[in-house]
Design a protein around this motif. Sequence first.
Motif, short mmCIF file in Angstrom:
data_model
loop_
_atom_site.label_atom_id
_atom_site.label_comp_id
_atom_site.label_asym_id
_atom_site.label_seq_id
_atom_site.Cartn_x
_atom_site.Cartn_y
_atom_site.Cartn_z
N LEU A 183 41.33 46.50 37.53
CA LEU A 183 41.10 45.16 36.81
C LEU A 183 41.32 45.49 35.42
O LEU A 183 41.15 46.58 34.62
N PRO A 184 42.21 44.11 34.91
CA PRO A 184 42.46 42.96 35.27
C PRO A 184 43.19 43.28 36.59
O PRO A 184 43.95 43.99 36.73
N TYR A 185 43.13 42.02 37.33
CA TYR A 185 44.03 42.00 38.73
C TYR A 185 45.34 41.87 38.32
O TYR A 185 46.05 41.38 37.48
N GLY A 186 46.32 42.31 39.54
CA GLY A 186 47.54 42.16 39.30
C GLY A 186 48.47 41.09 39.03
O GLY A 186 49.25 41.15 38.31
N GLY A 187 47.80 40.08 39.55
CA GLY A 187 48.51 38.70 39.07
C GLY A 187 47.96 37.95 37.70
O GLY A 187 48.29 37.09 37.51
N ASP A 188 47.20 38.81 36.90
CA ASP A 188 46.60 38.50 35.63
C ASP A 188 47.83 38.71 34.74
O ASP A 188 47.95 40.03 34.27
N ALA A 189 48.49 37.81 34.08
CA ALA A 189 49.69 37.91 33.42
C ALA A 189 49.19 38.37 31.79
O ALA A 189 49.86 39.16 31.08
N ASP A 190 48.05 38.13 31.46
CA ASP A 190 47.55 38.48 29.90
C ASP A 190 46.90 39.77 29.90
O ASP A 190 46.69 40.25 28.80
N VAL A 217 42.83 37.46 43.29
CA VAL A 217 41.70 38.69 43.37
C VAL A 217 42.24 39.79 44.12
O VAL A 217 42.74 39.36 45.66
N ASP A 218 42.41 41.10 43.82
CA ASP A 218 42.77 42.00 44.64
C ASP A 218 41.60 42.65 45.29
O ASP A 218 40.47 42.99 44.66
N GLU A 219 41.50 42.71 46.54
CA GLU A 219 40.72 43.47 47.41
C GLU A 219 40.71 44.79 47.65
O GLU A 219 42.23 44.94 47.99
N TYR A 220 39.95 45.90 47.82
CA TYR A 220 40.22 47.14 47.81
C TYR A 220 39.60 47.95 48.95
O TYR A 220 38.56 48.33 48.82
N PRO A 221 40.27 47.92 50.08
CA PRO A 221 39.62 48.78 51.43
C PRO A 221 40.07 50.14 51.11
O PRO A 221 41.51 50.49 50.46
#
Length: 299
Positions: A183-190, A217-221
């Motif tokens: 976190l921040p998620y991989g898709g968050d550019a800022d 949102v990245d989920e983590y198994p």
Amino acid sequence: MKKLLITLLVLLPCVVIAQTRKVSGTFTYYANPSMSVKQAMAAAIENAKIQALAKEFGTSLQQNTISQIGKTGSRENESFSQLSFEEVKGEWIEDTKEPETKITATMNDGTLIIEAKVWGKARAVTNKAAEFEVMTLRNGTDKSFASQEFVEGNMLYTYFIAPADGYVCIYLLDESNTAYCLLPYGGDADGQQPVKHGQEYIFFSRKFPYDVAPAVVDEYPLTCGDEFVEHNQLYVIYSPNPFTKAVDRQAGKKVNVNDKELAVPRQLSFDDFQKWLSRLSARDKEVGKKIIRISIKKQ
């Protein structure tokens, strides 16, 4: 007035010098057979630094007690469990001498026993650090699922609440001495994850996207290496002041979990992560840091 200014200029360097202490430490590290010698040496050095800081400045053990209510037949039972995490009350500034490592023995299963010695400068963490509440959750998105013990394939969620509007980031450090940005998620550019005061957050669940599209949102198994059990650390960093995550890189690797191919989170070396964290702490005395130790067992 001139005399007062001169006195202040003379005294100020003394105050700065007093904040920094020389520290040293020795640590015996039992390296997982799956680790390379280089990775094992680096992990031994980092553990020696942590021990040196703990010896000089001490540690604080934080605990959260979780109440769970369940039923056995017609009877209602209430059970309690405790989550704990340890904070070192000091931070490493720089090495004053090159760390030394040596392999002292090799066990029958391939485990290397490594002795590491470190010397450096460090300082105490100020008591201005912001407080917050955090806990890891296993396979569920409310506090009754709180746990620090996982089995390969279990979903990792994180509960978080802060006393003031601010920003948070979460890193996972594995036994290979790699820091993964969760976190921040991989898709968050800022590169920032804002939070509001008093709001309860569940991170890593697409049921709770918090002002972003669920797809972001990245989920983590969780995965476990070749060993029977893997021990990782979750670094949770919060400040009421804006800050941006460390510079990291996409690994370009994928892992298979529960018959699904998943991308490995962005990563950087533990050394680069520590440098970023030290610079952040130097700039912002209100940064709060908590470390949660989790275990992941093979199925």
